[in-house]
Design an enzyme around this catalytic site. Structure first.
Site, PDB file in Angstrom:
ATOM      1  N   LYS A  83       7.790   9.159   3.604  1.00 60.36           N
ATOM      2  CA  LYS A  83       6.350   8.904   3.480  1.00 60.36           C
ATOM      3  C   LYS A  83       5.662  10.213   3.097  1.00 60.36           C
ATOM      4  CE  LYS A  83       3.388   5.924   6.297  1.00 60.36           C
ATOM      5  NZ  LYS A  83       3.039   5.630   7.684  1.00 60.36           N
TER       6      LYS A  83
HETATM    7  C1  E4P Z   1       0.649   3.098   7.953  1.00 58.84           C
HETATM    8  O1  E4P Z   1       1.771   3.331   7.543  1.00 58.84           O
HETATM    9  C2  E4P Z   1       0.020   3.792   9.077  1.00 58.84           C
HETATM   10  O2  E4P Z   1       1.038   4.209   9.953  1.00 58.84           O
HETATM   11  C3  E4P Z   1      -0.899   2.915   9.898  1.00 58.84           C
HETATM   12  O3  E4P Z   1      -0.970   1.606   9.387  1.00 58.84           O
HETATM   13  C4  E4P Z   1      -2.221   3.521  10.185  1.00 58.84           C
HETATM   14  O4  E4P Z   1      -2.962   2.638  10.987  1.00 58.84           O
HETATM   15  P1  E4P Z   1      -4.256   3.088  11.807  1.00 58.84           P
HETATM   16  O5  E4P Z   1      -5.375   3.289  10.823  1.00 58.84           O
HETATM   17  O6  E4P Z   1      -4.528   1.958  12.726  1.00 58.84           O
HETATM   18  O7  E4P Z   1      -3.879   4.360  12.506  1.00 58.84           O
END
Ligand code: E4P
Length: 217
Positions: A83
């Protein structure tokens, strides 16, 4: 639509995995912090548990370091998706890692143009954050719709991974729009089974059944 679980909590992943609800997992630095686990150890454990892609995020800001971190994370298992953030350094890292055959999830996407750049950089997944846009009184779901249109117009292979899902409504709307994947916290996936009429109907059936005095077993 594929279901990824947005957590680094192995017990929660295992529970949903047993139900066949886990097509992959996404983590991020905040979720690793929340788990209290070592990133390399917990990622290895999760990657061994699920068959699908497991996203592990780099934390460097510059390309040279990002690439080193990405290659190290990718070595954990064959199903790791590295990522990277949607910055120019992240896009460059995406381009390099993708050309080496590593899956890349480009994260922190908040606009259609950013998604276009990620597709051109060869991303396997683009992660538009719905909930965080909603928090600003913007329509997060509109972004999913725009990216779907753009990717379909030009037949990009990059999969739309709807992220920052906060509600069951987000989940069903993403499915209607045609997001390839959604990543949601375990609690949201569990809530998808709930309906007040299911509970009411079951209660009425059980009361009537008791009146029959019968048993099946
Ligand atoms: C995506 O890969 C992120 O880990 C996640 O969806 C972020 O979510 P949040 O905005 O609830 O922290």
């Amino acid at each position: 639509m594929k279901f990824f679980v947005d957590t680094a909590e192995v017990d929660a992943i295992a529970e949903l995995n047993d139900l066949g609800m886990v097509d992959g997992v996404t983590t991020n630095p905040s979720l690793i912090m929340k788990s209290g686990r070592d990133i390399l150890e917990v990622t290895k454990e999760i990657a061994a548990m699920v068959e699908g892609p497991v996203s592990a995020e780099v934390v460097a800001m510059e390309y040279d370091e990002m690439i080193k971190e990405g290659r190290k994370l990718a070595k954990i298992a064959d199903n790791i998706a590295v990522k990277v953030p949607l910055t120019w350094a992240g896009l460059k890292t995406c381009k390099t890692l993708s050309s080496e055959g590593t899956m890349v999830n480009v994260t922190l996407c908040f606009s259609a143009n950013q998604a276009l750049l990620a597709a051109k950089a060869g991303a396997t997944f683009i992660s538009p954050f719905i909930g965080r846009l909603d928090d600003l009184n913007l329509e997060g779901l509109d972004l999913i719709e725009d990216i779907r249109t753009i990717y379909d117009n030009y037949m990009f292979d990059t999969q739309i991974l709807a992220a920052s899902i906060r509600s069951v409504n987000h989940a069903s709307e993403c499915a209607k729009i045609g997001a390839d994947v959604m990543t949601a916290p375990p609690e949201v996936i569990k809530k998808m089974a709930n309906h007040v009429l299911t509970d009411k109907g079951l209660d009425a059936f059980m009361k009537d059944w008791a009146k029959t005095g019968q048993q099946i077993l």
